[in-house]
Write a protein that holds these residues in place. Structure first.
Motif, PDB file in Angstrom:
ATOM      1  N   TRP A  69       0.849  -1.196   0.000  1.00 39.05           N
ATOM      2  CA  TRP A  69       0.000   0.000   0.000  1.00 39.05           C
ATOM      3  C   TRP A  69       0.882   1.242   0.000  1.00 39.05           C
ATOM      4  CZ3 TRP A  69       1.077   3.183   4.057  1.00 39.05           C
ATOM      5  CH2 TRP A  69       1.730   2.599   5.163  1.00 39.05           C
ATOM      6  N   LEU A  70       0.282   2.348  -0.404  1.00 39.92           N
ATOM      7  CA  LEU A  70       0.909   3.663  -0.224  1.00 39.92           C
ATOM      8  C   LEU A  70      -0.210   4.639   0.116  1.00 39.92           C
ATOM      9  CD1 LEU A  70       0.278   5.496  -2.971  1.00 39.92           C
ATOM     10  CD2 LEU A  70       2.001   3.995  -3.946  1.00 39.92           C
ATOM     11  N   PRO A  71       0.112   5.787   0.742  1.00 39.35           N
ATOM     12  CA  PRO A  71      -0.948   6.678   1.225  1.00 39.35           C
ATOM     13  C   PRO A  71      -1.491   7.630   0.170  1.00 39.35           C
ATOM     14  CG  PRO A  71       1.188   7.478   1.958  1.00 39.35           C
ATOM     15  CD  PRO A  71       1.455   6.208   1.179  1.00 39.35           C
ATOM     16  N   GLY A  72      -2.759   8.012   0.346  1.00 39.50           N
ATOM     17  CA  GLY A  72      -3.396   9.063  -0.440  1.00 39.50           C
ATOM     18  C   GLY A  72      -3.794  10.208   0.465  1.00 39.50           C
ATOM     19  N   ASN A  73      -4.449  11.214  -0.109  1.00 39.95           N
ATOM     20  CA  ASN A  73      -4.778  12.409   0.665  1.00 39.95           C
ATOM     21  C   ASN A  73      -5.814  12.157   1.750  1.00 39.95           C
ATOM     22  OD1 ASN A  73      -6.055  12.277  -2.093  1.00 39.95           O
ATOM     23  ND2 ASN A  73      -7.487  13.664  -1.081  1.00 39.95           N
ATOM     24  N   HIS A  74      -6.639  11.113   1.611  1.00 37.57           N
ATOM     25  CA  HIS A  74      -7.625  10.823   2.653  1.00 37.57           C
ATOM     26  C   HIS A  74      -7.054   9.955   3.768  1.00 37.57           C
ATOM     27  CE1 HIS A  74     -11.482  12.413   0.989  1.00 37.57           C
ATOM     28  NE2 HIS A  74     -10.748  12.418  -0.109  1.00 37.57           N
ATOM     29  N   ASP A  75      -5.820   9.481   3.589  1.00 35.70           N
ATOM     30  CA  ASP A  75      -5.214   8.620   4.608  1.00 35.70           C
ATOM     31  C   ASP A  75      -4.477   9.451   5.658  1.00 35.70           C
ATOM     32  OD1 ASP A  75      -5.889   5.996   3.587  1.00 35.70           O
ATOM     33  OD2 ASP A  75      -4.606   6.530   1.882  1.00 35.70           O
ATOM     34  N   ASP A  76      -4.391   8.904   6.852  1.00 37.02           N
ATOM     35  CA  ASP A  76      -3.556   9.478   7.901  1.00 37.02           C
ATOM     36  C   ASP A  76      -2.281   8.634   7.945  1.00 37.02           C
ATOM     37  OD1 ASP A  76      -2.334   9.582  10.582  1.00 37.02           O
ATOM     38  OD2 ASP A  76      -3.992  10.947  11.041  1.00 37.02           O
ATOM     39  N   LYS A  77      -1.140   9.260   7.664  1.00 35.03           N
ATOM     40  CA  LYS A  77       0.086   8.467   7.478  1.00 35.03           C
ATOM     41  C   LYS A  77       0.513   7.727   8.736  1.00 35.03           C
ATOM     42  CE  LYS A  77       1.775  11.497   3.900  1.00 35.03           C
ATOM     43  NZ  LYS A  77       2.917  12.104   3.226  1.00 35.03           N
ATOM     44  N   GLN A  78       0.295   8.313   9.881  1.00 32.45           N
ATOM     45  CA  GLN A  78       0.651   7.635  11.127  1.00 32.45           C
ATOM     46  C   GLN A  78      -0.298   6.460  11.381  1.00 32.45           C
ATOM     47  OE1 GLN A  78       3.343   8.401  12.780  1.00 32.45           O
ATOM     48  NE2 GLN A  78       3.003   6.728  14.238  1.00 32.45           N
ATOM     49  N   VAL A  79      -1.582   6.722  11.228  1.00 33.51           N
ATOM     50  CA  VAL A  79      -2.583   5.696  11.528  1.00 33.51           C
ATOM     51  C   VAL A  79      -2.498   4.551  10.515  1.00 33.51           C
ATOM     52  CG1 VAL A  79      -5.053   5.269  11.872  1.00 33.51           C
ATOM     53  CG2 VAL A  79      -4.060   7.440  12.568  1.00 33.51           C
ATOM     54  N   ILE A  80      -2.212   4.869   9.256  1.00 40.22           N
ATOM     55  CA  ILE A  80      -2.150   3.804   8.247  1.00 40.22           C
ATOM     56  C   ILE A  80      -0.962   2.886   8.545  1.00 40.22           C
ATOM     57  CG2 ILE A  80      -0.760   5.021   6.470  1.00 40.22           C
ATOM     58  CD1 ILE A  80      -2.536   3.829   4.352  1.00 40.22           C
ATOM     59  N   ARG A  81       0.150   3.451   8.999  1.00 40.01           N
ATOM     60  CA  ARG A  81       1.313   2.617   9.345  1.00 40.01           C
ATOM     61  C   ARG A  81       1.002   1.707  10.517  1.00 40.01           C
ATOM     62  NH1 ARG A  81       6.375   3.593   7.149  1.00 40.01           N
ATOM     63  NH2 ARG A  81       6.454   5.472   5.880  1.00 40.01           N
ATOM     64  N   GLU A  82       0.254   2.237  11.479  1.00 36.99           N
ATOM     65  CA  GLU A  82      -0.086   1.445  12.659  1.00 36.99           C
ATOM     66  C   GLU A  82      -1.239   0.495  12.372  1.00 36.99           C
ATOM     67  OE1 GLU A  82       1.142   5.135  15.593  1.00 36.99           O
ATOM     68  OE2 GLU A  82      -0.961   4.525  15.434  1.00 36.99           O
ATOM     69  N   GLY A  83      -2.044   0.838  11.355  1.00 41.53           N
ATOM     70  CA  GLY A  83      -3.265   0.070  11.093  1.00 41.53           C
ATOM     71  C   GLY A  83      -3.049  -1.098  10.157  1.00 41.53           C
ATOM     72  N   ILE A  84      -2.212  -0.928   9.125  1.00 39.12           N
ATOM     73  CA  ILE A  84      -1.964  -2.030   8.186  1.00 39.12           C
ATOM     74  C   ILE A  84      -0.642  -2.668   8.578  1.00 39.12           C
ATOM     75  CG2 ILE A  84      -1.932  -2.748   5.774  1.00 39.12           C
ATOM     76  CD1 ILE A  84      -3.379  -0.308   4.980  1.00 39.12           C
ATOM     77  N   THR A  85      -0.662  -3.342   9.709  1.00 42.43           N
ATOM     78  CA  THR A  85       0.586  -3.885  10.244  1.00 42.43           C
ATOM     79  C   THR A  85       0.997  -5.183   9.557  1.00 42.43           C
ATOM     80  OG1 THR A  85      -0.753  -4.902  11.943  1.00 42.43           O
ATOM     81  CG2 THR A  85       0.401  -2.862  12.535  1.00 42.43           C
TER      82      THR A  85
END
Ligand SMILES: [Fe+2]
Length: 263
Positions: free
Chosen positions: A81-97
């Motif tokens: 995955w990689l982030p988009g504008n609707h993603d929270d970069k901190q939360v996405i890293r912690e969420g898609i572990t």
């Protein structure tokens, strides 16, 4: 040494919400993601990796990333995955572990790069200096390796004035790097919720339909289309050739509401 054909799938802009029954423009985004993934999983030629190119969550919530992870893990296929504008970069890293952010993948002779175009708090895209340096360094390090690049925002206009204002703001810097090298075969992006192709900076730019709903091509302002959810297949051939196309579900989402004025 010869390498086999490598198959990739790009999914993009799932906009999964914090609850299973979350709807955006009337669309149950987790359900349309499920339908797209089911279609991918029923293919006789399975991909070796699925690349999810941002706006995975509608709201950047931890619950959305948990739901996305649960859904995609049913397939039992590798994914990134990689982030988009609707993603929270901190939360996405912690969420898609289950799978970390992988900026560089080696698939036989091919290299697959992921760049982050998302700017916290902004809708439009921009490539930070580290992203441009990483790209330039990799292309210099392996000048003969056929390479594809994934990122969320497109660097080119797609013909929708409102979306074109959100394209990568410093695309000229990306263009300069691409023109100095000749091994980037294609650049794949999301964000615009529609299929589009352009020749740019000596390479091909492809945008990909969202797994939720599509935006109307050639629209001056925000407008939702009735095109069904979709995804992109990509074949990387051992001789450096690339073949790609999009597939769509048969029907638009059941309760699609085209009256949504923004998202
Ligand atoms: Fe986006």
């Amino acid at each position: 040494m010869t390498f086999p054909l490598r198959r990739l799938i790009q999914i993009t802009d799932p906009h999964v919400g914090p609850a299973r029954d979350y709807r955006l423009a009337g669309v149950e985004t987790l359900e349309t993601l499920r339908q797209v993934l089911a279609e991918i999983g029923s293919s006789p030629a399975l991909p070796e990796i699925i690349c999810a190119t941002g706006d995975i969550a509608a709201d950047g919530s931890a619950a959305a990333y948990r739901l996305f992870t649960q859904q995609i893990q049913f397939l039992e296929l590798p994914y990134q995955w990689l982030p988009g504008n609707h993603d929270d970069k901190q939360v996405i890293r912690e969420g898609i572990t289950a799978t970390p952010y992988w900026p560089l993948l080696e698939l036989g002779a091919w290299r697959v790069l992921s760049l982050d175009t998302a700017v916290p708090g902004a809708v439009g895209g921009r490539l930070a200096g580290e992203e441009l340096d990483f790209l330039a360094h990799q292309l210099e390090r392996e000048p003969e390796a056929p390479t594809v690049v994934f990122m969320h925002h497109p660097p080119v206009p797609v013909g929708c004035a409102w979306l074109d204002a959100q394209r990568v703001a410093n695309a000229a810097e990306l263009e300069a790097i691409l023109r100095r090298h000749h091994n980037v075969r294609a650049l794949f992006t999301g964000h615009v919720h529609q299929e589009f192709q352009a020749h740019w900076a000596g390479t091909e730019v492809y945008t990909t339909p969202a797994t939720c709903f599509q935006f109307r091509p050639q629209s001056a302002d925000f407008a939702i289309d009735r095109q069904p959810p979709g995804y992109r297949w990509i074949e990387l051939h051992p001789d450096g050739r690339l073949v790609t196309g999009c597939r769509y579900l048969e029907q638009p989402p059941l309760h699609l509401d085209q009256r949504l004025a923004r998202y």
